[in-house]
Design a protein around this motif. Sequence first.
Motif, mmCIF file in Angstrom:
data_model
loop_
_atom_site.group_PDB
_atom_site.id
_atom_site.type_symbol
_atom_site.label_atom_id
_atom_site.label_comp_id
_atom_site.label_asym_id
_atom_site.label_seq_id
_atom_site.Cartn_x
_atom_site.Cartn_y
_atom_site.Cartn_z
ATOM 1 N N ASP A 159 0.832 -1.205 0.000
ATOM 2 C CA ASP A 159 0.000 0.000 0.000
ATOM 3 C C ASP A 159 0.865 1.254 0.000
ATOM 4 O OD1 ASP A 159 -0.335 1.500 2.912
ATOM 5 O OD2 ASP A 159 0.316 -0.579 3.113
ATOM 6 N N SER A 160 0.465 2.237 -0.791
ATOM 7 C CA SER A 160 1.255 3.455 -0.956
ATOM 8 C C SER A 160 1.019 4.478 0.138
ATOM 9 C CB SER A 160 0.951 4.088 -2.317
ATOM 10 O OG SER A 160 -0.440 4.381 -2.440
ATOM 11 N N SER A 161 -0.074 4.345 0.874
ATOM 12 C CA SER A 161 -0.400 5.355 1.878
ATOM 13 C C SER A 161 0.421 5.206 3.151
ATOM 14 C CB SER A 161 -1.895 5.304 2.220
ATOM 15 O OG SER A 161 -2.260 4.020 2.702
ATOM 16 N N SER A 162 0.715 3.966 3.563
ATOM 17 C CA SER A 162 1.465 3.762 4.807
ATOM 18 C C SER A 162 2.642 2.810 4.653
ATOM 19 C CB SER A 162 0.537 3.223 5.897
ATOM 20 O OG SER A 162 0.085 1.916 5.571
ATOM 21 N N ASP B 170 -6.470 4.537 0.980
ATOM 22 C CA ASP B 170 -7.150 3.853 2.081
ATOM 23 C C ASP B 170 -6.758 2.379 2.085
ATOM 24 O OD1 ASP B 170 -8.814 2.942 4.045
ATOM 25 O OD2 ASP B 170 -10.684 3.350 3.002
ATOM 26 N N THR B 171 -6.165 1.918 3.199
ATOM 27 C CA THR B 171 -5.782 0.511 3.308
ATOM 28 C C THR B 171 -6.962 -0.368 3.704
ATOM 29 O OG1 THR B 171 -5.084 0.873 5.613
ATOM 30 C CG2 THR B 171 -3.393 1.037 3.891
ATOM 31 N N GLY B 172 -8.145 0.217 3.759
ATOM 32 C CA GLY B 172 -9.332 -0.561 4.092
ATOM 33 C C GLY B 172 -9.988 -1.187 2.873
ATOM 34 N N VAL B 173 -9.482 -0.851 1.666
ATOM 35 C CA VAL B 173 -10.091 -1.348 0.429
ATOM 36 C C VAL B 173 -8.997 -1.739 -0.560
ATOM 37 C CG1 VAL B 173 -11.600 -0.783 -1.518
ATOM 38 C CG2 VAL B 173 -12.095 0.156 0.748
ATOM 39 N N ASP C 268 -13.224 -5.390 1.368
ATOM 40 C CA ASP C 268 -13.150 -4.622 2.611
ATOM 41 C C ASP C 268 -12.241 -5.401 3.555
ATOM 42 O OD1 ASP C 268 -13.447 -3.230 4.935
ATOM 43 O OD2 ASP C 268 -15.622 -3.459 5.086
ATOM 44 N N THR C 269 -11.172 -4.762 4.053
ATOM 45 C CA THR C 269 -10.195 -5.468 4.880
ATOM 46 C C THR C 269 -10.605 -5.578 6.343
ATOM 47 O OG1 THR C 269 -8.967 -3.412 5.262
ATOM 48 C CG2 THR C 269 -8.286 -4.764 3.394
ATOM 49 N N LYS C 270 -11.698 -4.938 6.718
ATOM 50 C CA LYS C 270 -12.153 -5.058 8.095
ATOM 51 C C LYS C 270 -12.450 -6.515 8.413
ATOM 52 C CE LYS C 270 -15.600 -3.284 11.374
ATOM 53 N NZ LYS C 270 -16.786 -2.421 11.536
ATOM 54 N N PHE C 271 -11.891 -7.011 9.517
ATOM 55 C CA PHE C 271 -11.987 -8.434 9.835
ATOM 56 C C PHE C 271 -13.444 -8.838 10.086
ATOM 57 C CE2 PHE C 271 -11.753 -12.190 12.476
ATOM 58 C CZ PHE C 271 -10.746 -12.910 11.852
ATOM 59 N N PRO C 272 -13.899 -9.968 9.512
ATOM 60 C CA PRO C 272 -13.160 -10.785 8.539
ATOM 61 C C PRO C 272 -13.204 -10.170 7.141
ATOM 62 C CG PRO C 272 -15.330 -11.711 8.893
ATOM 63 C CD PRO C 272 -15.217 -10.536 9.840
ATOM 64 N N VAL D 272 -15.575 -9.696 0.263
ATOM 65 C CA VAL D 272 -15.887 -8.974 -0.976
ATOM 66 C C VAL D 272 -17.149 -8.158 -0.753
ATOM 67 C CG1 VAL D 272 -16.522 -9.200 -3.399
ATOM 68 C CG2 VAL D 272 -14.813 -10.744 -2.410
ATOM 69 N N ILE D 273 -17.079 -6.859 -1.023
ATOM 70 C CA ILE D 273 -18.239 -5.990 -0.808
ATOM 71 C C ILE D 273 -18.883 -5.560 -2.118
ATOM 72 C CG2 ILE D 273 -17.476 -5.124 1.430
ATOM 73 C CD1 ILE D 273 -16.379 -2.646 -0.015
ATOM 74 N N ASP D 274 -18.190 -5.766 -3.232
ATOM 75 C CA ASP D 274 -18.779 -5.422 -4.528
ATOM 76 C C ASP D 274 -18.095 -6.229 -5.618
ATOM 77 O OD1 ASP D 274 -20.428 -4.264 -6.345
ATOM 78 O OD2 ASP D 274 -19.612 -2.239 -6.183
#
Length: 382
Positions: free
Chosen positions: A16-19, A68-71, A85-89, A92-94
């Motif tokens: 990830d490029s953000s962090s 955003d490292t959440g997607v 969506d990386t939120k545990f667990p 796939v959201i779309d």
Amino acid sequence: MIESSHTAPVSCIDVDSSSGQYLLSCDFHGNVSVVNLRKHKRDRRTKPWQVKKASNSALRSCQWYPTDTGVFITAGVSGKVNVWDTKFPMKVIDEIKFGSAIKQCRISDSPGSSSTLVAVCGDNRSIYLYDLVSGARVISLIGHTAGVNTVAWSPTQPFSMISGSADSTIRSWDIRKPGWILSFDRDFDYEDCKHYYKPQTSPQKNAVALRAHSGQVTRVKYTNDGKRILSTGTDGRMRLWDAWRGCNMMVHYERTGNTKKIVQFGISQFDTYVAYPDRHQVKIFDMLRGNLVCSLRGHFEPVLACTFSAHDIELYSAGIDNSILNWVTTSAELDSKKMIEEEYRAKLRGDSLLIGVNNDGDDWTTSDDEDLLFAEEFFFPS
């Protein structure tokens, strides 16, 4: 040795490029893995943060959402782009249906862009742009005469992108206009550009596209400053291009034995070095001069993907042996910020040496320099 989470060749990786904290990887069996790199540095046997099966078919492309490292997104042979969506667990959201096998998908990440457009390419001759929010197809880019293998967004121009195809061409696009803008010519060098060429700003409707490689174009990638483009092909060649004019900068890189259609090379943060998979090794080239700096050996089977971490000046490679290797420079004990500053100053001086190294050598390992540089394999539980 603990069995790796990947039980099939690893086809693509992304930090990830953000962090710079999370490493995303996918394999030919449709598995997706996310590793927390910070925890791994404290404990090399850290378990993967999350592992999921995306599909029963091979995955060929993956990318973190730019801010955003959440997607993140994945795509492959199934013909679907999955939004995760990386939120545990992790789930796939779309899902975006492309209709045929996907070679690559890329999210726009240039300043000023909305970061909701994803470009998708595959066996279809067209490039389709989808809106991540609605999932709707918003733009079709038509011009190639064979399947499109690779696409890349400009990091500085929000409406500009390039594509490489099985028809041996590289074409640039302005997504606000119909048709391609420019076709890259391998025989048109930088001196020709300066004296005889005027950049095109309007679509080329009846122009003949010129050949960029002798075979299929397998990968295109902008440099981080957006001024140049690197391409690879099944002819075993890597070429550097002027992004504005589309001319060959005639940098001679050593011919490689990698003629595979699946290849992912990496460019260091300040566009100093290129990491290129070549059979069982990773070759490090000076990007502007073309000379081979060193060869990194550690994989037991051919390497398929490489990527740099901009935050830690580290390289990650993956391949057919199901493993991911982390390559660290001998100057890794230096503070990360100091390393970045030294590399930038060296580039301004025109210095071709890697940071923290004297004139007698480089700071990347080869198989003969195991005491200087190491490759640590990510070990995952079964």
